[in-house]
Write a protein that holds these residues in place. Structure first.
Motif, mmCIF file in Angstrom:
data_model
loop_
_atom_site.group_PDB
_atom_site.id
_atom_site.type_symbol
_atom_site.label_atom_id
_atom_site.label_comp_id
_atom_site.label_asym_id
_atom_site.label_seq_id
_atom_site.Cartn_x
_atom_site.Cartn_y
_atom_site.Cartn_z
ATOM 1 N N TRP A 270 0.449 3.690 2.983
ATOM 2 C CA TRP A 270 1.304 4.594 2.210
ATOM 3 C C TRP A 270 1.366 5.994 2.835
ATOM 4 C CZ3 TRP A 270 4.516 2.583 -1.086
ATOM 5 C CH2 TRP A 270 4.187 1.410 -1.782
ATOM 6 N N ALA A 271 0.362 6.359 3.636
ATOM 7 C CA ALA A 271 0.348 7.681 4.264
ATOM 8 C C ALA A 271 1.508 7.867 5.237
ATOM 9 C CB ALA A 271 -0.981 7.903 4.979
ATOM 10 N N GLY B 169 -0.615 -3.021 -3.676
ATOM 11 C CA GLY B 169 -1.318 -3.163 -2.408
ATOM 12 C C GLY B 169 -1.683 -1.803 -1.851
ATOM 13 N N ALA B 170 -2.977 -1.457 -1.863
ATOM 14 C CA ALA B 170 -3.492 -0.190 -1.334
ATOM 15 C C ALA B 170 -3.014 1.016 -2.135
ATOM 16 C CB ALA B 170 -3.134 -0.027 0.141
ATOM 17 N N VAL B 171 -2.630 0.817 -3.384
ATOM 18 C CA VAL B 171 -2.192 1.927 -4.238
ATOM 19 C C VAL B 171 -3.433 2.602 -4.808
ATOM 20 C CG1 VAL B 171 -0.921 2.551 -6.339
ATOM 21 C CG2 VAL B 171 -0.007 0.811 -4.780
ATOM 22 N N ARG B 172 -3.664 3.847 -4.421
ATOM 23 C CA ARG B 172 -4.896 4.535 -4.810
ATOM 24 C C ARG B 172 -4.662 5.889 -5.450
ATOM 25 N NH1 ARG B 172 -8.668 3.028 0.447
ATOM 26 N NH2 ARG B 172 -8.698 0.773 0.052
ATOM 27 N N THR B 173 -3.422 6.383 -5.415
ATOM 28 C CA THR B 173 -3.145 7.708 -5.946
ATOM 29 C C THR B 173 -1.802 7.714 -6.666
ATOM 30 O OG1 THR B 173 -1.898 8.532 -4.030
ATOM 31 C CG2 THR B 173 -4.313 8.705 -3.921
ATOM 32 N N PRO B 174 -1.580 8.717 -7.528
ATOM 33 C CA PRO B 174 -0.259 8.868 -8.147
ATOM 34 C C PRO B 174 0.847 9.087 -7.110
ATOM 35 C CG PRO B 174 -1.903 10.118 -9.359
ATOM 36 C CD PRO B 174 -2.572 9.649 -8.108
ATOM 37 N N VAL C 78 2.171 5.876 -6.049
ATOM 38 C CA VAL C 78 3.106 5.346 -7.050
ATOM 39 C C VAL C 78 4.502 5.903 -6.807
ATOM 40 C CG1 VAL C 78 3.717 5.339 -9.503
ATOM 41 C CG2 VAL C 78 1.340 4.965 -8.814
ATOM 42 N N VAL C 79 4.607 7.204 -6.635
ATOM 43 C CA VAL C 79 5.917 7.833 -6.443
ATOM 44 C C VAL C 79 6.532 7.379 -5.120
ATOM 45 C CG1 VAL C 79 7.153 10.026 -6.265
ATOM 46 C CG2 VAL C 79 5.242 9.794 -7.867
ATOM 47 N N ARG C 80 5.721 7.196 -4.098
ATOM 48 C CA ARG C 80 6.247 6.678 -2.833
ATOM 49 C C ARG C 80 6.888 5.307 -3.039
ATOM 50 N NH1 ARG C 80 0.645 8.519 0.104
ATOM 51 N NH2 ARG C 80 1.435 10.251 1.370
ATOM 52 N N GLY C 81 6.192 4.425 -3.758
ATOM 53 C CA GLY C 81 6.746 3.092 -4.004
ATOM 54 C C GLY C 81 8.023 3.133 -4.811
ATOM 55 N N GLY D 177 4.632 6.871 11.811
ATOM 56 C CA GLY D 177 3.493 6.025 12.135
ATOM 57 C C GLY D 177 3.848 4.573 12.386
ATOM 58 N N ALA D 178 2.867 3.710 12.142
ATOM 59 C CA ALA D 178 3.050 2.283 12.380
ATOM 60 C C ALA D 178 4.143 1.706 11.479
ATOM 61 C CB ALA D 178 1.736 1.545 12.145
ATOM 62 N N THR D 179 4.283 2.238 10.275
ATOM 63 C CA THR D 179 5.335 1.739 9.378
ATOM 64 C C THR D 179 6.708 1.988 9.972
ATOM 65 O OG1 THR D 179 3.923 2.177 7.455
ATOM 66 C CG2 THR D 179 6.268 1.863 7.041
ATOM 67 N N ALA D 180 6.919 3.164 10.543
ATOM 68 C CA ALA D 180 8.212 3.468 11.166
ATOM 69 C C ALA D 180 8.469 2.563 12.359
ATOM 70 C CB ALA D 180 8.245 4.935 11.591
ATOM 71 N N GLU D 181 7.457 2.369 13.176
ATOM 72 C CA GLU D 181 7.608 1.512 14.356
ATOM 73 C C GLU D 181 8.029 0.100 13.960
ATOM 74 O OE1 GLU D 181 4.839 -0.216 18.026
ATOM 75 O OE2 GLU D 181 4.100 1.356 16.697
ATOM 76 N N ARG D 182 7.392 -0.446 12.934
ATOM 77 C CA ARG D 182 7.706 -1.802 12.509
ATOM 78 C C ARG D 182 9.034 -1.854 11.770
ATOM 79 N NH1 ARG D 182 1.397 -2.902 10.684
ATOM 80 N NH2 ARG D 182 0.620 -2.888 12.831
#
Length: 374
Positions: free
Chosen positions: A45-46, A281-286, A289-292, A353-358
């Motif tokens: 999520w970062a 999946g890997a949701v650890r902060t508010p 949540v907003v990102r999702g 990051g890796a998310t953008a690459e994929r």
């Protein structure tokens, strides 16, 4: 995704022994999940951030946190996702989770009910959820191997508003006692969806759902899909920790993150998804949540983080955290100029990051996401 057992496991010729072993495995999964869960670990999520605009024109008191999921209105856009049940200790966890969720106005999903479908004496470890949270939106939980009648029993057990069907091939393969035949799973999901009297959500357990899978699920008649991506509790890591031979350890980290799943399913060349999407999946902060939500999920589920709060600090601490999450989601939405959950679709997202690459390999137009408010 869930921090504990979501598996059905292979059937054996000794039902009583199989049920007992399955129940013991649930307790073992709780212990292993907590030991493997690192609170400070950076998650996928970062890779999702927001372009800041200094004059959002909003007020916190005007932010509406409600969202519509499966035809129902939820007070808040996050939920306590599938956890556990089946033993005395996990039944107590279910009661505490349900009590905190109900008090905070948060939806809750049960862990896999397979063990109670095989042994009615264990039903109360799941029924406690509805007794403790009589007014909550509750999701029952089974795997695709159950018969439609058993799926209906699972719903009745919880007087559930919806049914999760968990899919976990990547967990079953390294599990010594896991299922080995997945050829009929799609057909079984279709049968469950056709027979169910409540909406059906198909949920991964931490390895992600591709757009191809989501399209297939839509054709099977399911109402929604929880993409449940990787980066949180890793069931391959849990199952390989239970093995003595070291097999399958190179599969740790398998799958796609929830953020990547949402990008492919909602922002790829195929356009909007054919079913409602939830994310976990890997949701650890508010902020996660907003990102999702900004990526298009109707609601975002967390499990491992809430379980850790409960087991380390107790039910009251979990309730306070759920309330705090509500207020923090409200504040972040106001910061982004979003008075409603739907408004988050117009926020400018920076994917790195890796998310953008994929995501680029999946032909997602990332520059367009960075300019959405225009």
């Amino acid at each position: 995704m869930s921090p504990v057992d979501q598996s059905g496991g292979a059937e054996t010729a000794q039902p009583g022994v199989a049920v007992s072993a399955h129940a013991e495995r649930k307790d073992e999964h709780v212990r292993l999940a907590m030991s493997l869960h690192a609170p400070g670990k950076t998650t996928p999520w970062a890779d999702i951030s927001f372009l800041h605009h200094a004059l959002p024109g909003t007020a916190l008191d005007a932010v509406d946190l409600s969202t519509r999921v499966l035809g129902s209105s939820w007070q808040v856009p996050f939920y306590v996702n599938a956890m556990t049940g089946g033993t005395e200790s996990t039944g107590r966890l279910n009661a505490a989770l349900a009590e905190a969720a109900a008090a905070a106005g948060v939806a809750i999903a049960s862990g896999s009910q397979h063990v109670a479908l095989r042994d009615r004496a264990r039903e109360d470890t799941f029924r406690i959820i509805r007794r403790t949270a009589p007014g909550a939106f509750v999701l029952a939980n089974v795997g695709p191997t159950v018969a439609p009648d058993d799926a209906a029993r699972a719903v009745e057990m919880l007087e559930a508003d919806a049914l999760q069907v968990h899919v976990n091939v990547a967990q079953e393969v390294p599990m010594p006692e896991g299922d080995r035949d997945f050829s009929g799973w799609a057909g079984r999901i279709a049968q469950i969806a056709d027979a169910a009297q409540v909406p059906v959500v198909v949920k991964e357990v931490g390895f992600g759902l591709s757009r191809r899978t989501v399209d297939l699920l839509a054709s099977l008649g399911v109402a929604a899909a929880d993409v449940a991506g990787n980066g949180g509790t890793d069931f391959v890591a849990i199952e390989t920790a239970r093995r003595e031979d070291g097999a399958y350890r190179d599969l740790v980290g398998w799958g796609q993150s929830a953020a990547l799943c949402l990008l492919e399913c909602l922002h790829g060349p195929a356009g909007s998804a054919p079913v409602e999407l939830l994310a976990s999946g890997a949701v650890r902060t508010p902020l996660d949540v907003v990102r999702g939500l900004a990526l298009g999920a109707r609601a975002v589920g967390a499990s491992g983080h809430f379980m850790r709060t409960l087991t380390e600090s107790g039910p009251e601490a979990l309730y306070r955290e759920l309330v705090s999450w509500k207020e923090q989601v409200r504040g972040i939405m106001a910061l982004l100029g979003a008075s409603r959950v739907e408004d988050l679709a117009c926020t400018d997202l920076l994917v790195t990051g890796a998310t953008a690459e994929r995501a680029r390999l999946l032909s997602v137009d990332l520059p367009a996401l960075a300019r959405r408010s225009a």
